[in-house]
Scaffold this active site. Sequence first.
Site, PDB file in Angstrom:
ATOM      1  N   SER A  50       0.631  34.897   3.526  1.00  9.49           N
ATOM      2  CA  SER A  50       1.391  33.475   3.114  1.00  9.49           C
ATOM      3  C   SER A  50       0.669  33.070   1.665  1.00  9.49           C
ATOM      4  O   SER A  50       1.039  32.388   0.836  1.00  9.49           O
ATOM      5  CB  SER A  50       1.373  32.556   3.950  1.00  9.49           C
ATOM      6  OG  SER A  50       0.144  32.027   4.334  1.00  9.49           O
ATOM      7  N   GLU A 187       6.928  33.196  15.599  1.00 10.56           N
ATOM      8  CA  GLU A 187       7.300  32.614  14.640  1.00 10.56           C
ATOM      9  C   GLU A 187       8.676  32.178  14.692  1.00 10.56           C
ATOM     10  O   GLU A 187       9.744  33.235  14.852  1.00 10.56           O
ATOM     11  CB  GLU A 187       7.025  32.978  13.359  1.00 10.56           C
ATOM     12  CG  GLU A 187       7.379  32.253  11.701  1.00 10.56           C
ATOM     13  CD  GLU A 187       6.738  32.578  10.776  1.00 10.56           C
ATOM     14  OE1 GLU A 187       5.964  33.378  10.619  1.00 10.56           O
ATOM     15  OE2 GLU A 187       7.347  32.095   9.711  1.00 10.56           O
TER      16      GLU A 187
HETATM   17  O1  KIV Z   1       0.823  34.772   6.299  1.00 10.65           O
HETATM   18  C1  KIV Z   1       0.880  33.652   7.275  1.00 10.65           C
HETATM   19  O2  KIV Z   1       0.273  32.519   6.947  1.00 10.65           O
HETATM   20  C2  KIV Z   1       1.090  33.635   8.686  1.00 10.65           C
HETATM   21  C3  KIV Z   1       1.355  32.585   9.435  1.00 10.65           C
HETATM   22  C4  KIV Z   1       2.517  31.938   8.996  1.00 10.65           C
HETATM   23  C5  KIV Z   1       1.206  32.789  10.822  1.00 10.65           C
HETATM   24  O3  KIV Z   1       1.586  34.706   9.029  1.00 10.65           O
END
Ligand code: KIV
Length: 277
Positions: A50, A187
């Site tokens: 992310s 998720e």
């Molecule tokens: O990349 C990320 O932050 C994640 C979370 C949403 C679990 O995979």
Amino acid sequence: MSAQSQVRRKTVKDIAKAKGGTPIVCLTAYDAPMAKLMDPFADLILVGDSVGMVVHGLDSTVGVTMEMMILHGQAVMRGASQAMVVVDMPFGSYETNPDVAFLNAARIMKETGCQAIKIESGEYAAEAVEHMVERGIPVMAHVGLRPQAVNVDGGFRAKGRSAIERKRVLAEAKAADEAGCFAMVVEGVAEDLADEITKLVSCPTIGIGASANCDGQVLVTDDMIGMFDWVPKFVRRYGDVRGEIGRAVEAYAADVKARRFPGPDETYSLSTNGKTK
Ligand code: KIV
């Protein structure tokens, strides 16, 4: 040995033991200061891909590279001393075959010092999970809504709306669990499906948009601290960092323009003995 290195860092065993117990606290971090702030409270810190959207302004996580994950992983490892640190494998770094997955995961672990990696694990990925775990790489799986599949899904959509989709998510979870993952991010699924997954698998489930029916919770920290004006339904805001930064920058700009900053307290001057005060 420094005082810092004497702190016992959480391990896969601590996380596995939490199944059905006190919920696991997990948050994302991408830099050292944030990791240091959350380290006393978090069991797990996830260097999530992310980072591509939160820090680098990408539209999705698809453009995230190995180099980005390694750089941010290194920074987080400098800030965290007791939480277990897991680094996401970026899109394209593990799907080809189990050997490619192992080589890239090993590189991430060697170059960052993190304790484990995470992959978004469709059923096909079970082979790679098993291959990596057997060779010494702890793997966290990620099932349900898999953000790296955004282009196949046509957007970020919660999973389990149809019986087929539900069956697929359950199969993904079972396959990753049987392949030996030590924990699993779940998720974007409804609470009954989260409950079914949590009961089905032997490893702890860590939910994001997946109800309280998981063994732990994870949020993207920037969502939780109020860095963005848009808040997804599953996020609770615990702060107003965006507002705080906006107010600070506005006040600074006003002071600079009005010549109120810097003032005498923020200014070096030469004392009579020639020393700088
Ligand atoms: O990349 C990320 O932050 C994640 C979370 C949403 C679990 O995979």
